[in-house]
Design a protein around this motif. Structure first.
Motif, mmCIF file in Angstrom:
data_model
loop_
_atom_site.group_PDB
_atom_site.id
_atom_site.type_symbol
_atom_site.label_atom_id
_atom_site.label_comp_id
_atom_site.label_asym_id
_atom_site.label_seq_id
_atom_site.Cartn_x
_atom_site.Cartn_y
_atom_site.Cartn_z
ATOM 1 N N THR A 262 -17.344 -41.736 23.694
ATOM 2 C CA THR A 262 -16.822 -42.396 24.883
ATOM 3 C C THR A 262 -16.227 -43.755 24.537
ATOM 4 O O THR A 262 -15.156 -44.112 25.021
ATOM 5 C CB THR A 262 -17.936 -42.575 25.923
ATOM 6 O OG1 THR A 262 -18.444 -41.295 26.291
ATOM 7 C CG2 THR A 262 -17.421 -43.275 27.175
ATOM 8 N N ALA A 263 -16.911 -44.528 23.700
ATOM 9 C CA ALA A 263 -16.411 -45.843 23.310
ATOM 10 C C ALA A 263 -15.077 -45.728 22.573
ATOM 11 O O ALA A 263 -14.132 -46.468 22.860
ATOM 12 C CB ALA A 263 -17.436 -46.555 22.431
ATOM 13 N N ARG A 264 -14.982 -44.802 21.651
ATOM 14 C CA ARG A 264 -13.730 -44.629 20.915
ATOM 15 C C ARG A 264 -12.615 -44.137 21.829
ATOM 16 O O ARG A 264 -11.485 -44.630 21.764
ATOM 17 C CB ARG A 264 -13.938 -43.648 19.759
ATOM 18 C CG ARG A 264 -12.708 -43.483 18.883
ATOM 19 C CD ARG A 264 -13.047 -42.716 17.616
ATOM 20 N NE ARG A 264 -11.891 -42.615 16.748
ATOM 21 C CZ ARG A 264 -11.918 -42.167 15.493
ATOM 22 N NH1 ARG A 264 -13.082 -41.814 14.950
ATOM 23 N NH2 ARG A 264 -10.822 -42.101 14.759
ATOM 24 N N ASP A 265 -12.939 -43.193 22.708
ATOM 25 C CA ASP A 265 -11.934 -42.677 23.640
ATOM 26 C C ASP A 265 -11.439 -43.773 24.571
ATOM 27 O O ASP A 265 -10.247 -43.832 24.912
ATOM 28 C CB ASP A 265 -12.507 -41.524 24.460
ATOM 29 C CG ASP A 265 -12.684 -40.254 23.639
ATOM 30 O OD1 ASP A 265 -12.159 -40.200 22.510
ATOM 31 O OD2 ASP A 265 -13.359 -39.325 24.120
ATOM 32 N N GLN A 266 -12.357 -44.651 25.004
ATOM 33 C CA GLN A 266 -11.964 -45.728 25.908
ATOM 34 C C GLN A 266 -10.980 -46.672 25.238
ATOM 35 O O GLN A 266 -10.013 -47.134 25.854
ATOM 36 C CB GLN A 266 -13.208 -46.496 26.358
ATOM 37 C CG GLN A 266 -13.019 -47.343 27.599
ATOM 38 C CD GLN A 266 -12.960 -46.505 28.862
ATOM 39 O OE1 GLN A 266 -13.160 -45.300 28.826
ATOM 40 N NE2 GLN A 266 -12.674 -47.146 29.978
ATOM 41 N N VAL A 267 -11.205 -46.959 23.970
ATOM 42 C CA VAL A 267 -10.280 -47.813 23.226
ATOM 43 C C VAL A 267 -8.938 -47.110 23.026
ATOM 44 O O VAL A 267 -7.875 -47.735 23.137
ATOM 45 C CB VAL A 267 -10.901 -48.227 21.876
ATOM 46 C CG1 VAL A 267 -9.860 -48.905 20.983
ATOM 47 C CG2 VAL A 267 -12.083 -49.164 22.107
ATOM 48 N N GLU A 268 -8.976 -45.822 22.754
ATOM 49 C CA GLU A 268 -7.727 -45.071 22.591
ATOM 50 C C GLU A 268 -6.908 -45.092 23.881
ATOM 51 O O GLU A 268 -5.672 -45.225 23.862
ATOM 52 C CB GLU A 268 -8.030 -43.625 22.183
ATOM 53 C CG GLU A 268 -8.659 -43.481 20.798
ATOM 54 C CD GLU A 268 -7.726 -43.922 19.680
ATOM 55 O OE1 GLU A 268 -6.495 -43.869 19.867
ATOM 56 O OE2 GLU A 268 -8.233 -44.317 18.609
ATOM 57 N N LEU A 269 -7.568 -44.962 25.027
ATOM 58 C CA LEU A 269 -6.867 -45.037 26.318
ATOM 59 C C LEU A 269 -6.256 -46.422 26.514
ATOM 60 O O LEU A 269 -5.144 -46.557 27.030
ATOM 61 C CB LEU A 269 -7.835 -44.724 27.459
ATOM 62 C CG LEU A 269 -8.290 -43.270 27.600
ATOM 63 C CD1 LEU A 269 -9.400 -43.160 28.644
ATOM 64 C CD2 LEU A 269 -7.115 -42.375 27.990
ATOM 65 N N ALA A 270 -6.983 -47.454 26.103
ATOM 66 C CA ALA A 270 -6.476 -48.814 26.226
ATOM 67 C C ALA A 270 -5.249 -49.032 25.344
ATOM 68 O O ALA A 270 -4.274 -49.680 25.753
ATOM 69 C CB ALA A 270 -7.567 -49.808 25.859
#
Length: 294
Positions: A262-270
């Motif tokens: 989730t943390a990595r995906d959130q950064v990718e979305l950002a």
């Protein structure tokens, strides 16, 4: 006469060397105390569920009503020390692992600059109308001026920062992490990312072996120049600007592997949305929370 916008800023011309001198940012989940100086910036990071200890039964000696009456008699007789000892014996449970909230880590930015910049003008501020933290060192409008802006977005649920200079190729720094507990480590991924993990352990409110675990992801994007890693830190050299995206999750009532993703995906979305899009969403989301009017 100062405007409302001016009066709603906390600003200082001296560096923050300690946590108590820093300026706070938070989105309800991620928190950061920002300690800025001309050559260095430290973010003291935590997350709302980063708690030591564990859930467990809490046994007590009890004693019930008879013990309470005995405590009262001592109090009425003026024997406060005796009443305190008896109350602790019957009503204070043995210390176990209730725990406490802890700081997670320090993100440390070390800038590469000339000796002249060390003597240049400096200002750091937190604008309460926008929840933006801003730092400038060097004289505005000159090649030496270095600017830093950051916020913790509630809308996109992560921490975001931008560093830029007046002249091209003048942004150079290292970015590293220092754990605030014994159980902490970080490692690099590719040329521009760090993953970190830790555990909220301490020996005052728990036994030092139990607590919530965290997993976080940081990615630095540059315009111009270069970015690389050496295993535990990210190095930016001769960039026009650098954009930093950070998210962290814990395993509190969650699966730790899923939270890392989730943390990595959130950064990718950002990264896909971009800094300006994230800032616009942040300001739109925070705007209704502003106190007062212009």
């Amino acid at each position: 006469m100062s405007s409302y916008a001016d009066s709603s800023k906390l600003w200082y011309t001296k560096p923050a060397h300690r946590w108590s001198e820093g300026l706070p940012l938070g989105n309800g989940r991620i928190g950061a105390v920002v300690m800025s100086s001309p050559q260095r910036e430290v973010w003291s990071l935590t997350e709302s569920s980063y708690w030591s200890g564990r859930a467990e039964e809490t046994p007590g000696e009890g004693g019930g009503k008879p013990a309470l009456e005995a405590v009262r008699k001592l109090l009425f007789a003026g024997d406060y020390a005796g009443a305190d000892r008896l109350a602790k014996m019957h009503f204070q449970p043995l210390k176990q692992n209730f725990g406490t909230h802890l700081g997670m880590c320090n993100a440390v930015i070390e800038f590469v600059s000339s000796p002249q910049e060390e003597l240049a003008e400096f200002r750091r501020e937190l604008d309460l109308t926008t929840a933006l933290h801003y730092t400038t060192s060097g004289s505005d409008g000159t090649r030496e001026a270095l600017h830093r802006e950051m916020f913790t977005s509630h809308a996109d649920d992560l921490l975001v920062a931008r560093i830029w200079a007046e002249g091209s190729g003048n942004v150079s720094f290292t970015f590293s992490l220092e754990g605030q507990t014994d159980n902490f480590m970080s490692r690099s991924f590719g040329s521009a990312a760090l993953e970190f993990q830790g555990m909220a352990t301490e020996n005052v409110h728990s036994d030092g072996n139990c607590g919530v675990s965290c997993l976080g992801w940081i990615h630095i994007e540059t315009r111009g120049g270069s970015v690389r890693t050496d295993g535990q830190q990210i190095m930016v050299e001769d960039a026009d600007e650098a954009l930093i995206y950070l998210d962290v999750r814990t395993d509190y009532r969650q699966n730790v592997v899923a939270e890392a993703k989730t943390a990595r995906d959130q950064v990718e979305l950002a990264l896909a949305k971009g800094y300006e899009g994230l800032k616009a969403d942040h300001l739109s989301d925070y705007g209704p929370c502003m106190i007062g009017s212009s």
